[in-house]
Design a protein around this motif. Structure first.
Motif, PDB file in Angstrom:
ATOM      1  N   VAL A 126      23.632  67.075 107.734  1.00  0.00           N
ATOM      2  CA  VAL A 126      23.490  65.619 107.592  1.00  0.00           C
ATOM      3  C   VAL A 126      22.803  65.282 106.266  1.00  0.00           C
ATOM      4  O   VAL A 126      23.191  64.331 105.576  1.00  0.00           O
ATOM      5  CB  VAL A 126      22.704  65.039 108.780  1.00  0.00           C
ATOM      6  N   ASP A 127      21.796  66.065 105.891  1.00  0.00           N
ATOM      7  CA  ASP A 127      21.084  65.796 104.639  1.00  0.00           C
ATOM      8  C   ASP A 127      22.012  65.945 103.439  1.00  0.00           C
ATOM      9  O   ASP A 127      21.998  65.124 102.516  1.00  0.00           O
ATOM     10  CB  ASP A 127      19.886  66.746 104.517  1.00  0.00           C
ATOM     11  N   ARG A 128      22.862  66.962 103.456  1.00  0.00           N
ATOM     12  CA  ARG A 128      23.802  67.146 102.346  1.00  0.00           C
ATOM     13  C   ARG A 128      24.827  66.007 102.307  1.00  0.00           C
ATOM     14  O   ARG A 128      25.101  65.439 101.250  1.00  0.00           O
ATOM     15  CB  ARG A 128      24.529  68.488 102.473  1.00  0.00           C
ATOM     16  N   TYR A 129      25.387  65.696 103.450  1.00  0.00           N
ATOM     17  CA  TYR A 129      26.439  64.679 103.480  1.00  0.00           C
ATOM     18  C   TYR A 129      25.902  63.278 103.176  1.00  0.00           C
ATOM     19  O   TYR A 129      26.660  62.399 102.762  1.00  0.00           O
ATOM     20  CB  TYR A 129      27.126  64.672 104.842  1.00  0.00           C
ATOM     21  N   ARG A 150      19.121  61.876 102.198  1.00  0.00           N
ATOM     22  CA  ARG A 150      18.434  60.676 102.707  1.00  0.00           C
ATOM     23  C   ARG A 150      17.764  60.880 104.064  1.00  0.00           C
ATOM     24  O   ARG A 150      17.240  59.934 104.645  1.00  0.00           O
ATOM     25  CB  ARG A 150      19.424  59.516 102.809  1.00  0.00           C
ATOM     26  N   VAL A 151      17.728  62.090 104.586  1.00  0.00           N
ATOM     27  CA  VAL A 151      17.224  62.321 105.941  1.00  0.00           C
ATOM     28  C   VAL A 151      15.697  62.329 105.982  1.00  0.00           C
ATOM     29  O   VAL A 151      15.037  62.918 105.126  1.00  0.00           O
ATOM     30  CB  VAL A 151      17.762  63.653 106.507  1.00  0.00           C
ATOM     31  N   GLU A 152      15.150  61.663 107.007  1.00  0.00           N
ATOM     32  CA  GLU A 152      13.750  61.807 107.397  1.00  0.00           C
ATOM     33  C   GLU A 152      13.741  62.287 108.843  1.00  0.00           C
ATOM     34  O   GLU A 152      14.348  61.658 109.705  1.00  0.00           O
ATOM     35  CB  GLU A 152      12.995  60.485 107.241  1.00  0.00           C
ATOM     36  N   LEU A 153      13.073  63.390 109.096  1.00  0.00           N
ATOM     37  CA  LEU A 153      13.183  64.084 110.377  1.00  0.00           C
ATOM     38  C   LEU A 153      12.024  63.719 111.291  1.00  0.00           C
ATOM     39  O   LEU A 153      10.885  64.109 111.058  1.00  0.00           O
ATOM     40  CB  LEU A 153      13.198  65.599 110.132  1.00  0.00           C
ATOM     41  N   GLY A 154      12.310  62.958 112.345  1.00  0.00           N
ATOM     42  CA  GLY A 154      11.304  62.616 113.337  1.00  0.00           C
ATOM     43  C   GLY A 154      11.392  63.549 114.530  1.00  0.00           C
ATOM     44  O   GLY A 154      12.470  63.753 115.097  1.00  0.00           O
ATOM     45  N   GLU A 167      18.071  78.901 103.693  1.00  0.00           N
ATOM     46  CA  GLU A 167      19.357  78.634 103.042  1.00  0.00           C
ATOM     47  C   GLU A 167      20.549  79.397 103.600  1.00  0.00           C
ATOM     48  O   GLU A 167      21.670  78.889 103.532  1.00  0.00           O
ATOM     49  CB  GLU A 167      19.246  78.846 101.532  1.00  0.00           C
ATOM     50  N   PRO A 168      20.382  80.599 104.164  1.00  0.00           N
ATOM     51  CA  PRO A 168      21.576  81.244 104.724  1.00  0.00           C
ATOM     52  C   PRO A 168      22.279  80.418 105.805  1.00  0.00           C
ATOM     53  O   PRO A 168      23.475  80.591 106.036  1.00  0.00           O
ATOM     54  CB  PRO A 168      21.020  82.561 105.292  1.00  0.00           C
ATOM     55  N   TYR A 169      21.547  79.521 106.472  1.00  0.00           N
ATOM     56  CA  TYR A 169      22.179  78.724 107.531  1.00  0.00           C
ATOM     57  C   TYR A 169      21.808  77.244 107.480  1.00  0.00           C
ATOM     58  O   TYR A 169      22.401  76.433 108.194  1.00  0.00           O
ATOM     59  CB  TYR A 169      21.805  79.289 108.913  1.00  0.00           C
ATOM     60  N   ALA A 170      20.829  76.862 106.664  1.00  0.00           N
ATOM     61  CA  ALA A 170      20.392  75.465 106.626  1.00  0.00           C
ATOM     62  C   ALA A 170      19.985  75.103 105.203  1.00  0.00           C
ATOM     63  O   ALA A 170      18.830  75.247 104.826  1.00  0.00           O
ATOM     64  CB  ALA A 170      19.224  75.239 107.590  1.00  0.00           C
ATOM     65  N   ARG A 171      20.962  74.647 104.414  1.00  0.00           N
ATOM     66  CA  ARG A 171      20.691  74.307 103.010  1.00  0.00           C
ATOM     67  C   ARG A 171      20.568  72.793 102.881  1.00  0.00           C
ATOM     68  O   ARG A 171      21.546  72.056 102.947  1.00  0.00           O
ATOM     69  CB  ARG A 171      21.809  74.826 102.098  1.00  0.00           C
ATOM     70  N   PHE A 172      19.338  72.332 102.722  1.00  0.00           N
ATOM     71  CA  PHE A 172      19.066  70.903 102.606  1.00  0.00           C
ATOM     72  C   PHE A 172      19.339  70.402 101.198  1.00  0.00           C
ATOM     73  O   PHE A 172      19.143  71.120 100.213  1.00  0.00           O
ATOM     74  CB  PHE A 172      17.614  70.606 102.980  1.00  0.00           C
ATOM     75  N   GLU A 173      19.778  69.157 101.108  1.00  0.00           N
ATOM     76  CA  GLU A 173      19.948  68.514  99.813  1.00  0.00           C
ATOM     77  C   GLU A 173      18.590  68.260  99.162  1.00  0.00           C
ATOM     78  O   GLU A 173      18.425  68.452  97.958  1.00  0.00           O
ATOM     79  CB  GLU A 173      20.686  67.182  99.999  1.00  0.00           C
TER      80      GLU A 173
END
Length: 299
Positions: A88-91, A95-99, A141-147
């Motif tokens: 979601v952050d990449r797409y 813009r993601v804020e994680l609550g 990063e191998p499974y969760a690469r944030f923008e």
């Protein structure tokens, strides 16, 4: 470094009413046009699923940040949640804020057919989830690469001592519920002002050198005319049997004109350090003039 008393205000909108795709798109675009900084979704059965709803919000808007208020971490494996939120952050262009929260409503677990863990185990799951998102980038990063290079800002919401200790140690945003203590598994109800100030002072005592790095958040349940008392409820439809003076003290309620409420928010920034308000969906339009007044007369 920004002092809590000088920190700029931010305003979020939490949307949760099921609706059509076109209605969702119109809603989030209206929030952006009205000047909200963040649009958040809740994580409850019977409400829209958070991740696809966030993606739709991102696709329909240009600048507004998107977040959750909050993921019930007891429902998710931390690694899988990290993978999904990184996508979601990449797409969304970062813009993601994680609550995140520990979950509180036994009825939600019953409806999902999931055992309701004891409070301590739910907080332990929240701890594991926070640790997952705070891993070094090379491990994620191998499974969760944030923008966002450092990953999304983390908001932790709750009121219990152990949960607030976790928030003081790791959160970028601490969300105070403003609720009173209830039996574990029951619904929530707004508490009096001393219950809010007690939790804030408790966290301030824990933050130490981090005091200037952390935002304090609280929800806005109602925006009402000055002096309104009859039938005042919180978002869970609990009647608030408080005097007019007691009602006006509650940070989750606002009374009066936009100018009066802007002054109230400035005073609460000074005394309580509250600078990030999340407005609940039914109050989107009534709160918007307060945003305009705050920004017209900033700081």
């Amino acid at each position: 470094m920004t002092s809590p008393h000088d920190r700029p205000f931010r305003f979020g909108l939490c949307v949760f009413t099921p609706s059509t795709r076109a209605e969702w798109v119109a809603k989030v675009r209206a929030a952006e046009e009205l000047g909200y900084d963040v649009i958040s979704v809740s994580d409850h059965l019977g409400m829209p699923a958070p991740i696809p709803t966030l993606l739709l919000a991102a696709e329909a808007t240009e600048r507004i940040r998107i977040g959750t208020l909050v993921f019930n971490t007891a429902f998710y494996h931390p690694t899988v949640l990290a993978r999904d939120l990184a996508t979601v952050d990449r797409y969304s262009g970062g813009r993601v804020e994680l609550g995140l929260g520990a979950g509180y409503d036994r009825a939600q677990f019953d409806a999902a057919g999931i055992p309701f863990p004891a409070a301590g185990e739910r907080v332990s799951q929240l701890e594991r989830t926070v640790a997952e998102f705070r891993k070094p980038r090379a491990e994620l990063e191998p499974y969760a690469r944030f923008e966002q290079p450092g990953g999304p800002p983390i908001l932790i919401a709750g009121r219990g001592p152990r949960l607030l200790k976790l928030a003081a140690a790791h959160a970028d945003i601490i969300a105070f519920t403003g609720t009173t203590e209830v039996r574990d598994g029951d619904g929530l109800k707004l508490g009096g002002i001393t219950e809010v100030t007690d939790r804030i002072e408790y966290v301030r005592g824990l933050l130490g050198d981090r005091i200037n790095q952390v935002e304090f958040n609280i929800p806005v349940h109602k925006v009402l005319p000055k002096g309104a008392t009859d039938g005042v409820t919180d978002v869970w439809q609990n009647r608030l049997d408080l005097t007019p003076a007691e009602l006006e003290e509650l940070p989750s309620l606002l009374f009066g004109t936009p100018e009066e409420n802007a002054d109230t928010l400035r005073e609460r920034r000074k005394t309580l350090g509250l600078t990030y308000y999340t407005v609940l969906e039914p109050e989107m339009e009534s709160f918007a003039p307060i945003i305009q007044e705050i920004r017209r007369t900033a700081p």
